[in-house]
Design a protein around this motif. Structure first.
Motif, PDB file in Angstrom:
ATOM      1  N   GLY A  12      61.266 -48.325  18.410  1.00 53.54           N
ATOM      2  CA  GLY A  12      62.446 -48.711  17.636  1.00 53.54           C
ATOM      3  C   GLY A  12      62.454 -48.204  16.209  1.00 53.54           C
ATOM      4  N   ALA A  13      61.404 -47.507  15.781  1.00 53.20           N
ATOM      5  CA  ALA A  13      61.332 -47.054  14.375  1.00 53.20           C
ATOM      6  C   ALA A  13      62.345 -45.956  14.069  1.00 53.20           C
ATOM      7  N   LYS A 121      58.641 -55.605  11.509  1.00 50.59           N
ATOM      8  CA  LYS A 121      58.779 -56.147  12.866  1.00 50.59           C
ATOM      9  C   LYS A 121      60.154 -56.722  13.176  1.00 50.59           C
ATOM     10  N   LEU A 124      62.605 -54.031  13.871  1.00 52.49           N
ATOM     11  CA  LEU A 124      62.305 -53.341  15.135  1.00 52.49           C
ATOM     12  C   LEU A 124      62.899 -54.113  16.315  1.00 52.49           C
ATOM     13  N   ARG A 127      66.570 -53.609  16.530  1.00 53.27           N
ATOM     14  CA  ARG A 127      66.944 -52.250  16.960  1.00 53.27           C
ATOM     15  C   ARG A 127      66.774 -52.094  18.471  1.00 53.27           C
ATOM     16  N   LEU A 176      55.212 -53.767  21.258  1.00 51.82           N
ATOM     17  CA  LEU A 176      54.927 -53.845  19.819  1.00 51.82           C
ATOM     18  C   LEU A 176      53.449 -54.176  19.590  1.00 51.82           C
TER      19      LEU A 176
END
Ligand code: ADP
Ligand code: ADP
Length: 228
Positions: A12-13, A121, A124, A127, A176
């Motif tokens: 998700g970055a 976090k 993320l 997203r 994650l």
């Protein structure tokens, strides 16, 4: 222009988003390990069948499988001629070492730069829960942060967007966790080699892109690279 760049960052970055934008600008093809694995799973190839359970659980596919997959992609003419924008690979020190070796032995080339896109976090999770993808060109959108012009349709292909089956809440938490277990040694590894650039990934897509491009431009002023 020939360049090998790596994009590191959490699920998700924005690695895929940035790799695609830069690919369009520089004419260097991307290699997304996740995309290649999803394609193999969809086509039920031997690699796909071996990788499927790991991907569905949000765990890393074993290094040997992923390394041989990427090494054979690097042999394709487009990558031999232009280099590669690597998204999602490497994800472990073993993979990083194997990549350096493969570039050297297959192409007699090196990694030019590693962009570590940092995002917190909370962001993320938001997203990943709003991510959708074009099945034709793999462009990534977000319901609210990066929406397509027409709801659920790709801007370029017009195709109906889909959601990844591993973008569920439970799998996302596992992904994650896996990411945070591996990232620090990997970042240290590239930092010690003097290849690391840290990018603030919490800015807009355009801002992140222009920062990456600017860093490349700064390096281009050294004799080894010309972005002209
Ligand atoms: P990764 O490849 O690192 O998993 P993606 O490029 O698929 O990440 O992006 C994850 C989600 O976040 C997508 O829905 C994408 O549209 C969105 N996104 C990417 N970059 C940004 C950004 N800078 N700001 C807001 N949303 C973003
Ligand atoms: P994200 O967009 O969340 O960063 P990717 O599309 O890169 O995810 O990867 C999706 C899944 O594919 C990962 O959760 C993992 O199971 C597998 N995968 C992708 N790249 C690798 C890799 N380099 N090594 C091992 N497993 C990988």
């Amino acid at each position: 222009m020939y360049l090998n760049l790596i994009f590191l960052g959490a699920p998700g970055a924005g690695k895929g988003t940035q790799a695609k934008l830069l690919s369009e600008k520089l004419g260097i093809p991307t290699i997304s390990s996740g995309e290649i694995l999803r394609d193999n799973i969809c086509r039920r190839t031997r690699l796909g069948l071996e990788a499927q359970d790991f991907v569905e659980r949000g765990e890393l596919v074993p290094d040997d499988l992923v390394v041989s997959m990427i090494t054979s992609v690097l042999r394709l003419p487009a990558y031999q001629q232009n280099g590669a924008l690597l998204d999602g690979f490497p994800r472990s020190i073993e993979q990083a070492k194997a990549l350096t070796l493969a570039l050297k032995t297959v192409l007699n080339q090196e990694i030019y730069r590693v962009f570590y896109i940092k995002v917190g976090k909370g962001e993320l999770a938001q997203r990943l829960s709003g991510r959708s993808i074009c099945p034709v060109c793999n462009t990534t959108y977000h319901d609210t942060k990066n929406p397509p012009l027409v709801t659920q349709r790709c801007n370029k292909e017009g195709a109906t967007l889909y959601r990844r089956s591993d973008d569920t809440y439970a799998t996302t938490l596992n992904r994650l966790q896996v990411y945070f277990n591996h990232i620090i040694p990997l970042v240290d590894y590239y930092d010690r080699k003097g290849l690391l650039e840290i990018i603030n990934g919490e800015q807009s897509v355009e801002k992140v892109n222009s920062e990456i491009y600017q860093k490349l431009g700064e390096m281009a002023r050294t004799p080894q690279l010309s972005l002209a």
